[in-house]
Design an enzyme around this catalytic site. Structure first.
Site, PDB file in Angstrom:
ATOM      1  N   GLU A 128      -8.219  -3.510   4.674  1.00 47.10           N
ATOM      2  CA  GLU A 128      -7.839  -4.765   4.019  1.00 47.10           C
ATOM      3  C   GLU A 128      -6.803  -4.528   2.931  1.00 47.10           C
ATOM      4  O   GLU A 128      -5.951  -5.374   2.677  1.00 47.10           O
ATOM      5  CB  GLU A 128      -9.068  -5.469   3.426  1.00 47.10           C
ATOM      6  CG  GLU A 128      -9.884  -6.243   4.422  1.00 47.10           C
ATOM      7  CD  GLU A 128      -9.105  -7.399   5.072  1.00 47.10           C
ATOM      8  OE1 GLU A 128      -8.128  -7.132   5.793  1.00 47.10           O
ATOM      9  OE2 GLU A 128      -9.490  -8.551   4.883  1.00 47.10           O
ATOM     10  N   THR A 180      -1.175 -13.608   3.177  1.00 46.73           N
ATOM     11  CA  THR A 180      -2.210 -13.434   2.154  1.00 46.73           C
ATOM     12  C   THR A 180      -1.583 -13.003   0.830  1.00 46.73           C
ATOM     13  O   THR A 180      -1.957 -13.496  -0.235  1.00 46.73           O
ATOM     14  CB  THR A 180      -3.224 -12.361   2.614  1.00 46.73           C
ATOM     15  OG1 THR A 180      -3.715 -12.751   3.890  1.00 46.73           O
ATOM     16  CG2 THR A 180      -4.381 -12.218   1.656  1.00 46.73           C
TER      17      THR A 180
HETATM   18  P1  ADP Z   1      -5.540 -12.595   8.201  1.00 47.38           P
HETATM   19  O1  ADP Z   1      -6.154 -13.416   7.102  1.00 47.38           O
HETATM   20  O2  ADP Z   1      -5.418 -13.368   9.466  1.00 47.38           O
HETATM   21  O3  ADP Z   1      -6.186 -11.269   8.364  1.00 47.38           O
HETATM   22  P2  ADP Z   1      -3.541 -11.219   6.723  1.00 47.38           P
HETATM   23  O4  ADP Z   1      -2.237 -11.756   6.223  1.00 47.38           O
HETATM   24  O5  ADP Z   1      -4.612 -10.811   5.773  1.00 47.38           O
HETATM   25  O6  ADP Z   1      -4.075 -12.298   7.771  1.00 47.38           O
HETATM   26  O7  ADP Z   1      -3.285  -9.931   7.624  1.00 47.38           O
HETATM   27  C1  ADP Z   1      -2.329  -9.894   8.589  1.00 47.38           C
HETATM   28  C2  ADP Z   1      -1.334  -8.793   8.253  1.00 47.38           C
HETATM   29  O8  ADP Z   1      -1.908  -7.508   8.528  1.00 47.38           O
HETATM   30  C3  ADP Z   1      -0.108  -8.924   9.119  1.00 47.38           C
HETATM   31  O9  ADP Z   1       1.006  -8.598   8.318  1.00 47.38           O
HETATM   32  C4  ADP Z   1      -0.302  -7.862  10.180  1.00 47.38           C
HETATM   33  O10 ADP Z   1       0.916  -7.347  10.670  1.00 47.38           O
HETATM   34  C5  ADP Z   1      -1.081  -6.791   9.446  1.00 47.38           C
HETATM   35  N1  ADP Z   1      -1.929  -5.999  10.362  1.00 47.38           N
HETATM   36  C6  ADP Z   1      -1.890  -4.674  10.539  1.00 47.38           C
HETATM   37  N2  ADP Z   1      -2.814  -4.269  11.420  1.00 47.38           N
HETATM   38  C7  ADP Z   1      -3.468  -5.369  11.832  1.00 47.38           C
HETATM   39  C8  ADP Z   1      -4.540  -5.580  12.740  1.00 47.38           C
HETATM   40  N3  ADP Z   1      -5.103  -4.599  13.431  1.00 47.38           N
HETATM   41  N4  ADP Z   1      -4.967  -6.850  12.900  1.00 47.38           N
HETATM   42  C9  ADP Z   1      -4.386  -7.873  12.227  1.00 47.38           C
HETATM   43  N5  ADP Z   1      -3.381  -7.724  11.354  1.00 47.38           N
HETATM   44  C10 ADP Z   1      -2.914  -6.484  11.145  1.00 47.38           C
END
Ligand code: ADP
Length: 308
Positions: A128, A180
Site C-alpha cells: 500500500e 489516492t
Molecule cells: P485503489 O484504491 O483502486 O487501490 P490506488 O490509487 O490506491 O487505487 O492504487 C492504484 C495504483 O497502484 C495505480 O497507480 C497502479 O498502477 C498501482 N499498482 C501497482 N501494482 C498494482 C496492483 N497489483 N494492483 C493495483 N494497482 C497497482
C-alpha cells in the site's frame, strides 16, 4: 512446486466517518491471484488482464509484498505470480490492497500458514505504501480479516474485527480517475474541534450500530464533516447520488476510499437494487460511463479457491 489460487475481494475504506480507521470487505468485485513457490529467490509477475500494471516486482504492489516476505525469510525461495485484475486500479474499491492482501495470504498458505493475520497486514502494508505513498491498512485489514475492521492504531498495529448485521452494499464506479495520492494532498491538515467532536461521535456511533445491529444508528452515523466536504468536489454527481440514494431507502453511504467510487449500505436486497438504479440514473443524466455492483459484506476476506 506448490501453487495456490486465491480470490482477493474489493474493499471499502473509511466508511464515511472513519477516515483511515474503518473498512469493510465486499463479496464482489474480486481479483484472482495465482501464486507459485519457486527455488530461485526472485519474483516473476504475469498480468492476466488488460490493465498493463507494471511487472517489475518493485513497482507492483503484489511484488513488493512478496519481496518483503522473502526478505523476512532470508531469501530462501521466490515466487511466480499471475494476477487477473477485476477491480479496476484507481477505482477506490481497493484494487491495490486486493493484490497486497491476496499476495500475503497466498504466500502464507504456501509457507504452511506460519504468519498471523496481523503479520500478514504488516507485509501487505508495504504494498500500500507503493500505491499511495503512505502505510495504511483500512483496505488491507478487511481484505485479510473479512467483514468490518477497525484499525485503532498503525504504530503499533491494533486491528479489531467488528461484528455487523446483514448489510447489502451498492457501489457505483464512475469511470473517471482520482488518484489516492491526489485525493490525500487536497485534504486540510487542521480540523476544528467542533468538527472533530462530531466526527468521533459518528465513528463511535457507527461501531456501536454495527455491533448492536441497529440499522437506524448505522444510518445516522454515516456522516462525515471533515473529509467528504473536501473530497466530494473531485466526484461529479456526488451530491445527487447521495441524496437520491437516501431518498430511495439506503441507510447512508459516501465516498469509497479516496473515490471516485461511491458506496451505499442497505438493509435488504430490494433496496440495494433500487439504489443501483438511482445511481445509474444520475450518471446517465450527467453522461459519465459507470459500473454498478450490488453486493454484500464479505465475512471471509481473501479465500483459497484452488490449490495443488
Ligand atoms: P485503489 O484504491 O483502486 O487501490 P490506488 O490509487 O490506491 O487505487 O492504487 C492504484 C495504483 O497502484 C495505480 O497507480 C497502479 O498502477 C498501482 N499498482 C501497482 N501494482 C498494482 C496492483 N497489483 N494492483 C493495483 N494497482 C497497482
Amino acid at each position: 512446486m506448490k501453487r495456490v489460487i486465491v480470490k482477493c475481494p474489493g474493499t471499502v475504506a473509511n466508511l464515511v466517518c472513519g477516515f483511515d480507521v474503518l473498512g469493510l470487505a465486499l463479496q464482489e468485485p474480486a481479483d484472482i491471484l495465482e501464486l507459485q513457490l519457486i527455488d530461485e529467490p526472485v519474483v516473476r509477475i504475469t498480468n492476466r488482464d488488460a490493465y498493463n500494471l507494471p511487472t517489475e516486482p518493485e513497482k507492483n504492489v503484489a511484488g513488493v509484498v512478496l519481496l518483503s516476505i522473502m526478505q523476512h525469510c532470508n531469501n530462501a525461495f521466490g515466487f511466480e505470480v499471475a494476477i487477473e485484475k477485476r477491480i479496476k486500479p484507481g477505482s477506490g474499491i481497493g484494487s491495490s490492497a486486493a493484490s497486497a492482501a491476496g499476495a500475503a495470504v497466498a504466500a502464507n498458505y504456501l509457507l504452511n500458514n506460519q504468519f498471523t493475520k496481523e503479520e500478514l497486514v504488516q507485509f501487505a502494508m508495504n504494498g500500500e505504501k507503493l500505491a499511495s505513498g503512505v502505510k495504511h491498512a483500512d483496505n488491507i485489514a478487511p481484505g485479510i480479516y473479512g467483514g468490518v475492521t477497525l484499525i485503532r492504531s498503525i504504530y503499533p498495529l491494533d486491528i479489531i474485527s467488528i461484528d455487523a448485521p446483514s448489510l447489502f452494499v451498492t457501489v457505483v464506479h464512475p469511470q473517471i480517475e482520482v488518484r489516492t495520492s491526489d485525493a490525500r494532498q487536497i485534504l486540510k491538515q487542521q480540523v476544528q474541534l467542533k468538527d472533530a467532536i462530531r466526527q468521533w461521535g459518528n465513528v463511535a456511533g457507527l461501531v456501536a450500530g454495527f455491533m448492536k445491529g441497529d440499522y437506524e444508528l448505522i444510518g445516522r452515523s454515516l456522516e462525515d464533516v471533515i473529509i467528504e466536504p473536501v473530497r466530494s468536489i473531485l466526484i461529479p454527481g456526488f451530491d445527487a447520488v447521495k441524496k437520491d440514494c437516501i431518498d430511495a431507502g439506503a441507510l447512508g453511504g459516501g465516498i469509497s476510499g479516496s473515490g471516485p467510487s461511491i458506496f451505499m449500505l442497505s438493509k435488504d436486497a430490494v433496496t440495494a437494487n433500487k439504489v443501483a438504479a438511482v445511481m445509474q440514473n444520475v450518471y446517465q443524466q450527467i453522461g459519465i460511463d459507470h459500473h454498478v455492483y450490488v453486493t454484500a459484506i464479505n465475512k471471509s476476506g481473501v479465500t483459497v479457491v484452488e490449490e495443488g
